[in-house]
Design a protein around this motif. Structure first.
Motif, PDB file in Angstrom:
ATOM      1  N   VAL A  56       0.850  -1.288   0.198  1.00 31.27           N
ATOM      2  CA  VAL A  56      -0.079  -0.011   0.028  1.00 31.27           C
ATOM      3  C   VAL A  56       0.892   1.220  -0.128  1.00 31.27           C
ATOM      4  CG1 VAL A  56      -1.888   1.233   1.181  1.00 31.27           C
ATOM      5  CG2 VAL A  56      -1.977  -1.106   1.124  1.00 31.27           C
ATOM      6  N   TRP A  57       2.121   1.169   0.746  1.00 34.23           N
ATOM      7  CA  TRP A  57       2.962   2.421   0.769  1.00 34.23           C
ATOM      8  C   TRP A  57       3.582   2.836  -0.643  1.00 34.23           C
ATOM      9  CZ3 TRP A  57       7.846   2.687  -0.553  1.00 34.23           C
ATOM     10  CH2 TRP A  57       8.772   1.410  -0.703  1.00 34.23           C
ATOM     11  N   ALA A  62       3.523   6.697  -4.950  1.00 29.84           N
ATOM     12  CA  ALA A  62       3.568   7.017  -6.121  1.00 29.84           C
ATOM     13  C   ALA A  62       2.616   8.124  -6.677  1.00 29.84           C
ATOM     14  CB  ALA A  62       3.162   5.688  -6.836  1.00 29.84           C
ATOM     15  N   ARG A  63       1.379   7.833  -5.809  1.00 30.02           N
ATOM     16  CA  ARG A  63       0.407   8.885  -5.950  1.00 30.02           C
ATOM     17  C   ARG A  63       0.746  10.381  -5.720  1.00 30.02           C
ATOM     18  NH1 ARG A  63      -5.446   8.340  -2.836  1.00 30.02           N
ATOM     19  NH2 ARG A  63      -6.552   9.409  -4.160  1.00 30.02           N
ATOM     20  N   ARG A  64       1.645  10.427  -4.435  1.00 27.77           N
ATOM     21  CA  ARG A  64       2.261  11.649  -3.968  1.00 27.77           C
ATOM     22  C   ARG A  64       3.185  12.283  -4.860  1.00 27.77           C
ATOM     23  NH1 ARG A  64       3.657  10.313   2.370  1.00 27.77           N
ATOM     24  NH2 ARG A  64       1.386  10.143   3.057  1.00 27.77           N
ATOM     25  N   LEU A  65       3.860  11.351  -5.832  1.00 28.06           N
ATOM     26  CA  LEU A  65       4.696  11.630  -6.790  1.00 28.06           C
ATOM     27  C   LEU A  65       4.042  12.176  -8.041  1.00 28.06           C
ATOM     28  CD1 LEU A  65       7.507   9.220  -6.323  1.00 28.06           C
ATOM     29  CD2 LEU A  65       7.645  11.503  -5.474  1.00 28.06           C
ATOM     30  N   LEU A  84      -7.416  -0.020  -5.406  1.00 29.09           N
ATOM     31  CA  LEU A  84      -6.947   1.295  -5.246  1.00 29.09           C
ATOM     32  C   LEU A  84      -7.699   2.022  -4.001  1.00 29.09           C
ATOM     33  CD1 LEU A  84      -5.802   2.827  -8.747  1.00 29.09           C
ATOM     34  CD2 LEU A  84      -4.449   1.705  -6.784  1.00 29.09           C
ATOM     35  N   VAL A  85      -8.964   1.895  -4.308  1.00 30.12           N
ATOM     36  CA  VAL A  85      -9.991   2.290  -3.191  1.00 30.12           C
ATOM     37  C   VAL A  85      -9.496   1.756  -1.893  1.00 30.12           C
ATOM     38  CG1 VAL A  85     -12.401   2.586  -2.566  1.00 30.12           C
ATOM     39  CG2 VAL A  85     -11.888   2.960  -4.934  1.00 30.12           C
ATOM     40  N   ASN A  86      -9.426   0.324  -1.920  1.00 31.38           N
ATOM     41  CA  ASN A  86      -9.055  -0.117  -0.545  1.00 31.38           C
ATOM     42  C   ASN A  86      -8.003   0.414  -0.011  1.00 31.38           C
ATOM     43  OD1 ASN A  86     -11.439  -1.731  -0.331  1.00 31.38           O
ATOM     44  ND2 ASN A  86     -10.326  -3.314  -1.565  1.00 31.38           N
ATOM     45  N   ALA A  87      -6.633   0.821  -0.808  1.00 35.23           N
ATOM     46  CA  ALA A  87      -5.622   0.988  -0.756  1.00 35.23           C
ATOM     47  C   ALA A  87      -5.600   2.518   0.058  1.00 35.23           C
ATOM     48  CB  ALA A  87      -4.528   0.927  -1.691  1.00 35.23           C
ATOM     49  N   TRP A  88      -6.385   3.467  -0.817  1.00 31.26           N
ATOM     50  CA  TRP A  88      -6.557   4.631  -0.065  1.00 31.26           C
ATOM     51  C   TRP A  88      -7.239   4.912   1.068  1.00 31.26           C
ATOM     52  CZ3 TRP A  88      -3.024   5.090  -3.152  1.00 31.26           C
ATOM     53  CH2 TRP A  88      -2.916   5.293  -4.581  1.00 31.26           C
ATOM     54  N   ASP A  96      -0.023   6.886   9.952  1.00 29.65           N
ATOM     55  CA  ASP A  96       1.184   6.661  10.586  1.00 29.65           C
ATOM     56  C   ASP A  96       1.846   5.677  10.272  1.00 29.65           C
ATOM     57  OD1 ASP A  96       0.707   8.904  12.112  1.00 29.65           O
ATOM     58  OD2 ASP A  96      -0.028   7.717  13.665  1.00 29.65           O
ATOM     59  N   GLU A  97       1.257   4.491  10.027  1.00 30.03           N
ATOM     60  CA  GLU A  97       1.976   3.098   9.646  1.00 30.03           C
ATOM     61  C   GLU A  97       2.636   3.340   7.923  1.00 30.03           C
ATOM     62  OE1 GLU A  97       0.367  -0.916   7.783  1.00 30.03           O
ATOM     63  OE2 GLU A  97      -0.535  -0.393   9.565  1.00 30.03           O
ATOM     64  N   ILE A  98       1.652   3.976   7.256  1.00 32.50           N
ATOM     65  CA  ILE A  98       2.109   4.208   5.796  1.00 32.50           C
ATOM     66  C   ILE A  98       3.346   5.079   6.051  1.00 32.50           C
ATOM     67  CG2 ILE A  98       1.296   5.108   3.550  1.00 32.50           C
ATOM     68  CD1 ILE A  98       0.217   2.289   4.343  1.00 32.50           C
ATOM     69  N   GLU A  99       3.309   6.287   6.794  1.00 32.10           N
ATOM     70  CA  GLU A  99       4.219   7.331   6.779  1.00 32.10           C
ATOM     71  C   GLU A  99       5.659   6.519   7.088  1.00 32.10           C
ATOM     72  OE1 GLU A  99       4.440  10.290   5.495  1.00 32.10           O
ATOM     73  OE2 GLU A  99       2.233  10.045   4.858  1.00 32.10           O
ATOM     74  N   ILE A 100       5.587   5.652   8.097  1.00 33.44           N
ATOM     75  CA  ILE A 100       6.598   5.134   8.661  1.00 33.44           C
ATOM     76  C   ILE A 100       7.384   4.199   7.484  1.00 33.44           C
ATOM     77  CG2 ILE A 100       7.694   3.193  10.126  1.00 33.44           C
ATOM     78  CD1 ILE A 100       5.494   4.756  12.305  1.00 33.44           C
ATOM     79  N   ALA A 101       6.460   3.520   6.938  1.00 35.00           N
ATOM     80  CA  ALA A 101       6.907   2.541   5.865  1.00 35.00           C
ATOM     81  C   ALA A 101       7.529   3.475   4.437  1.00 35.00           C
ATOM     82  CB  ALA A 101       6.063   1.753   5.174  1.00 35.00           C
ATOM     83  N   ILE A 102       7.006   4.362   4.333  1.00 32.58           N
ATOM     84  CA  ILE A 102       7.542   5.383   3.278  1.00 32.58           C
ATOM     85  C   ILE A 102       8.960   6.013   3.520  1.00 32.58           C
ATOM     86  CG2 ILE A 102       7.370   7.479   1.968  1.00 32.58           C
ATOM     87  CD1 ILE A 102       4.245   6.742   1.874  1.00 32.58           C
ATOM     88  N   ARG A 103       9.210   6.295   4.927  1.00 29.73           N
ATOM     89  CA  ARG A 103      10.229   6.932   5.242  1.00 29.73           C
ATOM     90  C   ARG A 103      11.426   5.874   5.481  1.00 29.73           C
ATOM     91  NH1 ARG A 103       7.326  10.017   9.242  1.00 29.73           N
ATOM     92  NH2 ARG A 103       7.736   8.406  10.610  1.00 29.73           N
TER      93      ARG A 103
END
Length: 108
Positions: A56-57, A62-65, A84-88, A96-103
């Motif tokens: 998901v991250w 990718a969406r942010r980019l 994609l809907v489920n992911a969003w 928080d979980e997604i932010e940590i994974a991205i970082r």
């Protein structure tokens, strides 16, 4: 609070908020997200689209980019719009979980 008190508020939600509320309620029953799964040993155990190795991250990043949903669906031919809907929604609920994974993955 009971359902009669909640009903007007629930009906006033935007469609995406209603979907998010449904996911939250469903999660409270069995702690599973339809279309999202975490499997130990697969992609580090991060949340992925079910039956894939697409985290998901990765989709959120990718969406942010600036990558459009249409491009994501083209790039990942096994994905559906529902995925994609489920992911969003998952990413919104577990921001928080997604932010940590991205970082973590930017550091690697």
């Amino acid at each position: 609070m009971n359902i009669k008190e909640l009903e007007p508020q629930l009906l006033a939600l935007k469609p995406t908020e209603k979907a998010q509320a449904i996911h939250l309620l469903a999660q409270s029953f069995d702690n599973n997200w339809k279309g999202i799964e975490k499997t130990p040993g697969v992609c580090g155990g991060t949340a992925c689209i079910a039956n894939t190795r697409i985290p998901v991250w990765v989709l959120v990043n990718a969406r942010r980019l600036g990558i459009s949903e249409a491009q994501l669906l083209q790039d990942y031919s096994t994905l559906s719009a529902a995925d994609l809907v489920n992911a969003w929604i998952y990413a919104e609920v577990y921001a928080d979980e997604i932010e940590i994974a991205i970082r973590q993955n930017e550091e690697d």
